[in-house]
Write a protein that holds these residues in place. Structure first.
Motif, PDB file in Angstrom:
ATOM      1  N   ASN A 140     -22.195  -8.556  74.461  1.00 16.69           N
ATOM      2  CA  ASN A 140     -23.564  -8.313  73.993  1.00 16.69           C
ATOM      3  C   ASN A 140     -24.346  -9.615  73.888  1.00 16.69           C
ATOM      4  N   ASP A 153     -25.455 -10.712  77.296  1.00 11.41           N
ATOM      5  CA  ASP A 153     -26.628  -9.953  77.728  1.00 11.41           C
ATOM      6  C   ASP A 153     -27.897 -10.436  77.027  1.00 11.41           C
ATOM      7  N   ASP A 154     -27.795 -10.681  75.703  1.00 12.87           N
ATOM      8  CA  ASP A 154     -28.975 -11.093  74.941  1.00 12.87           C
ATOM      9  C   ASP A 154     -29.484 -12.458  75.387  1.00 12.87           C
ATOM     10  N   GLN A 196     -16.471  -7.212  73.075  1.00  9.68           N
ATOM     11  CA  GLN A 196     -17.743  -6.496  73.173  1.00  9.68           C
ATOM     12  C   GLN A 196     -18.865  -7.288  72.524  1.00  9.68           C
ATOM     13  N   GLU A 197     -18.531  -7.969  71.414  1.00  8.33           N
ATOM     14  CA  GLU A 197     -19.540  -8.777  70.725  1.00  8.33           C
ATOM     15  C   GLU A 197     -20.057  -9.897  71.633  1.00  8.33           C
TER      16      GLU A 197
END
Length: 389
Positions: A367, A370-371, A363-364
């Motif tokens: 993210n 996405d960033d 999940q990290e």
């Protein structure tokens, strides 16, 4: 019509479809292609008008996935001709024979859908999407479409071309043709590229006999095709899940039937080693849980990997650079709303591709993906700002 005899080094290309021939030549220092009528059609008004009509369609389009229609000229040797840009390509038929990966073939479909959405937004129907009129560049595997269809007669089409043509185009009635004719052809492309049966429902919807039952346009098609839970992903998950269950079941059956558990002796409560010489230590069967509770706020975290050496960041930036490159190159000329819409669709398609390729990320890292994607896409869009006005 422009009269121009400034052509040299004529070379008739082996691809001679329908009513037309294609001649590679030089116009000054520039290589171009002349699209002309075959001898027996050259003096017939209906075919000369069709050639001019195709040029009128093509010249309205300025898109990286469309062969450029440069002019309509009269030549001494070939009569009326459309002047086309020359790009080193092979046909979709040849591309299919090269056995590309799933991701490579998905890219072709997404590019084709994107350009079909562009032309339908301009009120244009290609009408001739097939294994010959969809070209793939030899460098970079970029889609290039050509040969807008303006004659409904199937007289000069071979079987391979005819199967891409929608039923309403084959009908002799006066029903008007709209973008759903191109959606039908897109469905056949999907099938020819090997996406059947994984995308069976999407192909069936594209190629429905009644055009009201098809996707209305390419953006509606892409919404299904690029969906994370689309048929190909569901089928693969189901297959993998079933395989895991079968393998785990077989392992359990083997362990139970072979009596391995009967040879395991647990250590005594007092800590004395009571394991027999010929038994297996329980720690060799079930790994011990050595996880300890740690106050992560007090732990010194290592420095982050520099962005330039981070493979995920590098991949995202390289991909976005590729998507934006043709638009950045044109920013001083200004980008039309159709080009901007096409660019947005390609950005979204690339994002969906990244998510597919990196489903196993934590999940990290998801993210982080996405960033990085969001910030770098904004940076690239900012480069275009002067040209968007």
């Amino acid at each position: 019509m422009q009269a121009d005899t400034n052509y040299t080094d004529f070379e008739e290309l082996p691809v001679q479809q329908g009513f037309f021939i294609y001649v590679k030549c030089h116009k000054g220092e520039k290589e171009i292609v002349l699209k002309a009528l075959k001898d027996k059609f050259r003096d017939k008004k209906i075919y000369r008008q069709a050639l001019k009509k195709e040029y009128e369609k093509g010249k309205q389009c300025d898109h990286q996935n469309i062969i450029k229609y440069l002019g309509f000229v009269e030549t001494e040797q070939y009569g009326d001709c459309i002047e086309l840009e020359y790009v080193e390509c092979r046909t979709l038929k040849d591309y299919i024979s090269e056995h590309h990966t799933d991701e490579e073939r998905i890219s072709i479909v997404e590019q084709l859908a994107s350009v079909l959405q562009y032309i339908s937004g301009r009120g244009i129907v290609h009408g001739g999407i097939n294994c010959y009129n969809v070209l793939i560049t030899k460098k970079g595997d970029r889609v290039k479409i050509v040969n807008f269809r303006v004659i409904r007669s199937l007289e000069q089409d071979d079987f391979e071309a005819v199967k891409y043509i929608s039923p309403e185009q084959k009908d002799d009635s006066t029903v008007s043709i709209d973008q759903r004719a191109d959606i039908y052809s897109l469905g056949i492309v999907l099938k020819e590229l090997g996406f059947f049966p994984e995308y069976e429902d999407i192909i069936k919807k594209c190629t429905a006999l009644g055009r009201n039952e098809r996707y209305f346009d390419a953006s509606e098609f892409l919404a299904d095709f690029d969906r994370d839970d689309s048929a190909i992903h569901i089928d693969k998950k189901w297959i993998i899940g079933t395989a895991v269950v079968v393998v785990v079941g077989a392992i359990i059956y083997f362990i139970v039937s072979s009596g391995v558990f009967s040879k395991i002796t647990l250590p005594s409560v007092g800590g004395e080693d009571t394991t027999a010489v010929d038994t297996v230590a329980s720690s060799e069967i079930v790994p011990q849980d050595t996880t300890q509770s740690v106050d992560t706020t007090s732990v010194q975290q290592p420095d982050a990997t520099p962005a330039d050496s981070d493979p995920l960041t590098a991949e995202i930036k390289a991909g976005l650079d590729s998507v934006f490159a043709p638009y950045v190159a044109k920013k001083d000329e200004g980008l039309s709303k159709w080009e901007l819409n096409g660019m947005k669709m390609q950005i979204k398609a690339y994002y969906r591709k990244l998510k597919r390729n990196h489903k196993g990320l934590s999940q990290e890292d998801q993210n982080k993906l996405d960033d990085v994607f969001s910030s770098y896409a904004k940076e690239k869009r900012d480069e275009l700002a002067p040209g968007e006005e």
